[in-house]
Design an enzyme around this catalytic site. Sequence first.
Site, short mmCIF file in Angstrom:
data_model
loop_
_atom_site.label_atom_id
_atom_site.label_comp_id
_atom_site.label_asym_id
_atom_site.label_seq_id
_atom_site.Cartn_x
_atom_site.Cartn_y
_atom_site.Cartn_z
CG ASP A 1 -1.71 1.16 1.20
OD1 ASP A 1 -2.76 1.24 0.62
OD2 ASP A 1 -1.69 2.08 2.13
CD GLU B 1 -2.05 2.46 -3.55
OE1 GLU B 1 -3.00 3.26 -4.16
OE2 GLU B 1 -1.46 2.53 -2.56
C1 NOJ Z 1 -4.22 3.29 -0.91
C2 NOJ Z 1 -5.46 2.50 -0.61
O1 NOJ Z 1 -5.56 1.96 -1.75
C3 NOJ Z 1 -6.49 3.60 -0.05
O2 NOJ Z 1 -7.73 3.00 0.06
C4 NOJ Z 1 -5.90 4.07 1.22
O3 NOJ Z 1 -7.01 4.89 1.66
C5 NOJ Z 1 -4.62 4.65 1.14
N1 NOJ Z 1 -3.71 3.87 0.39
C6 NOJ Z 1 -4.07 4.87 2.66
O4 NOJ Z 1 -3.85 3.55 3.14
#
Ligand code: NOJ
Length: 575
Positions: free
Chosen positions: A199, A277
């Site tokens: 993430d 991500e």
């Molecule tokens: C990316 C995640 O996909 C999202 O849903 C989240 O709010 C943020 N990172 C913070 O963790």
Amino acid sequence: MKPHWWQTAVFYQIYPRSFADGNGDGIGDIGGMIDRLDYLQDLGIDAVWLSPHYPSPLFDCGYDVADYTGVAPEYGTLDDFKKFLAGAHRRGIRVILDLVLNHTSHLHPWFLESRSGRSHPKRNWYVWRSGNGGGPPNNWLSVFGGSAWERDAATGEYYYHFFFKEQPDLNWRNPEVKKAMFDAVRFWLDLGVDGFRLDAIGTIFENPAEPPHTATQTQIELHRMARQAKTEAEWKAIGEQWRLMYEHQADRPELHELMQELRALVDQYPCAVLVGETEDIAYHGNGHDELHMVFNFPLMKTPRLTPAWVRENQTSRLTALPDGAWPCNTLGNHDSSRVYNRYGDGRNDDTLARISLALMLTLKGTPFLYNGEEIGMTDLMLNDLGQFKDNAGVWAHTIETEHLGTPPAEALDVAAKATRDRCRTPLQWANAPNAGFCPAHVRPWLPVHPNYAEGVNVSDEDGRPDSMLNFYRRMLRLRRQTPALVTGDYQPVDEASGDILAFMRRATDGQACLVALNMSERARRLSTGLGGRIECLYSTHESRAAENAIGMIRLRPFEIYIGVPLSPERGRGSG
Ligand code: NOJ
């Protein structure tokens, strides 16, 4: 060389709260996931990415983790998780977890200890600073709105949070933090999980000199500008302000060393994979020493998928990847509008959604699909602020009402379009109360989309041969049976075409496949540039099977065509 499992796999993202409710309390859970493993196997996916399943107070719907080695009690127990993992593995389905490294929940015991006193041994696990002239240490901002610094009344210091204030950033410059988190990584790998989606990976480190950002617009002004922007130049100006606003808070060079350490850890396990991500291909490192995959997000950042857009994306992206790196494509997830709405035109949404899937399954790289896409689920517009669960949506509403003076009805409309709740509604399993997600007398955690009663549900679609669900099954089967679509390289065909996206996928064993997607509502001719005949493997237009084209293919409106070039001398598959 034989490809790795994650290079040939199709991933399916499960959003656990909304996927399947096994115990009938209105919240998805692991029991529900276990019950639906046969469904997933039958669908034809190869791997699951599970959004956070950890205990969490849900300020950011699970991306605020309170225990990295636990399971949220409303989802089940660790034993349930082990059963799910074993059941998935028995069916040949791999499972990767969401790993939230940047921040924890503000209720994580580490943070509770850290904030308990300036001299607590865990104080330095988070980023604490003294104020500056009675205010926060600097002008850095949280992406979810307002200052990135929150004052702690008890100790008088500020802690840093890139996301909500309920998501304090860990201090990754402290080796104890790294050790604790790497222990959690080992915990899950020892249990047998197949890897992690990392993430917000770019946000782990900040510029240690902590210089102020130099954006000249405020977040509210940028929001207002975005609401009014019409031209490319206006969007560019907003983008530049946005970049300046966060330039000291992300994508620091130090991250690469950390990713190398994480990769070395993960490589101690035979087949584990890391997917970041991020769209930044720098996180591939030298192609072998950082992340296995990063998402091709640029592909999805367009209001309309056009042949020119996809061609440009593929050419620039594929040529930029370092040797050894592998592409990874997606068009939707729990943070974005559903594919059906995002790339629809309001008239041909169903057809365009099918083209999007065909694109995902035929481009070079590993596809990530999002749960519900396979039945054509659409965004739900909430019509009551009380229904919002996504605090980012609530913040969007606050901006409208408190800062921009937008009238209430319009403010609600803007917030309903912005909240990520729109794509997180419960999966529609049947034409039954609550879409068969939970019992009729139970209120699901988010409202179900009423279009379950119009045929958008698994059980109705199961019985309709031409449904979106059966289209997904068929396309997934086709991909699995066609090695060139999985491992072949990518060569654009008929690049001048404005309406048809066409490309060849050629595998090293000689198999070749021509993919042609007519993205327009007009019949169009494709010059294949091929001398021999082409055997149709698949077409959305049944009569196509009888036609073997030479050099030119006439595609019907929105036709999806996949064929194998035949050479007269060598026969099928020689291209
Ligand atoms: C990316 C995640 O996909 C999202 O849903 C989240 O709010 C943020 N990172 C913070 O963790």
